[in-house]
Design a protein around this motif. Sequence first.
Motif, PDB file in Angstrom:
ATOM      1  N   ALA A  11       0.836  -1.208   0.000  1.00  7.42           N
ATOM      2  CA  ALA A  11       0.000   0.000   0.000  1.00  7.42           C
ATOM      3  C   ALA A  11       0.868   1.253   0.000  1.00  7.42           C
ATOM      4  CB  ALA A  11      -0.946  -0.006   1.196  1.00  7.42           C
ATOM      5  N   ALA A  19      -3.091   4.588  -5.189  1.00 10.52           N
ATOM      6  CA  ALA A  19      -3.660   3.465  -4.443  1.00 10.52           C
ATOM      7  C   ALA A  19      -3.922   3.881  -2.997  1.00 10.52           C
ATOM      8  CB  ALA A  19      -2.723   2.263  -4.473  1.00 10.52           C
ATOM      9  N   LEU A  30      -6.936  -2.903  -1.393  1.00 13.58           N
ATOM     10  CA  LEU A  30      -6.293  -1.783  -2.052  1.00 13.58           C
ATOM     11  C   LEU A  30      -7.208  -1.324  -3.173  1.00 13.58           C
ATOM     12  CD1 LEU A  30      -2.621  -3.079  -2.290  1.00 13.58           C
ATOM     13  CD2 LEU A  30      -3.525  -1.332  -0.749  1.00 13.58           C
ATOM     14  N   LYS A  31      -7.367  -0.004  -3.264  1.00 15.66           N
ATOM     15  CA  LYS A  31      -8.278   0.564  -4.253  1.00 15.66           C
ATOM     16  C   LYS A  31      -7.592   1.683  -5.019  1.00 15.66           C
ATOM     17  CE  LYS A  31     -12.464  -0.332  -1.613  1.00 15.66           C
ATOM     18  NZ  LYS A  31     -13.738   0.228  -1.148  1.00 15.66           N
ATOM     19  N   ALA A  32      -8.114   1.917  -6.201  1.00 19.34           N
ATOM     20  CA  ALA A  32      -7.712   3.070  -7.013  1.00 19.34           C
ATOM     21  C   ALA A  32      -8.926   3.458  -7.836  1.00 19.34           C
ATOM     22  CB  ALA A  32      -6.534   2.715  -7.917  1.00 19.34           C
ATOM     23  N   LEU A  99      -3.007  -2.784 -10.473  1.00 22.21           N
ATOM     24  CA  LEU A  99      -3.174  -1.333 -10.432  1.00 22.21           C
ATOM     25  C   LEU A  99      -3.042  -0.730 -11.826  1.00 22.21           C
ATOM     26  CD1 LEU A  99      -3.511   1.385  -8.993  1.00 22.21           C
ATOM     27  CD2 LEU A  99      -1.056   1.303  -8.481  1.00 22.21           C
TER      28      LEU A  99
END
Length: 104
Positions: A11, A19, A30-32, A99
């Motif tokens: 992260a 991210a 984990l996000k984007a 990602l």
Amino acid sequence: MTPDVLFDDIAADLASRGATAGAMFGKRALKARGKAFACLKGDSLAFRLGDGTPVHAEALTLPGAELFDPSGKHRPFKDWVAIPHTHADQWPHFAETALNDLVR
């Protein structure tokens, strides 16, 4: 290193690319751009790699890797591969790839 510590390291490494740490199905994720691309469940980290892609096939060749089934009810997500902690050295590679698919 524990899965949680490795998750935190990944992260931190990907934060400069947008991210963020969050949650998915009550698990650390984990996000984007508002979409999850990795999810920690137990000792495995699952990655959204896209069914039918070379990287998806590559991930599934790792011993113990399997399609991600967050509910545990035999309904796996076809685009996601869960990779066990025994292959944690591969996690950064798959996180970066997942990602990249979101930020293109």
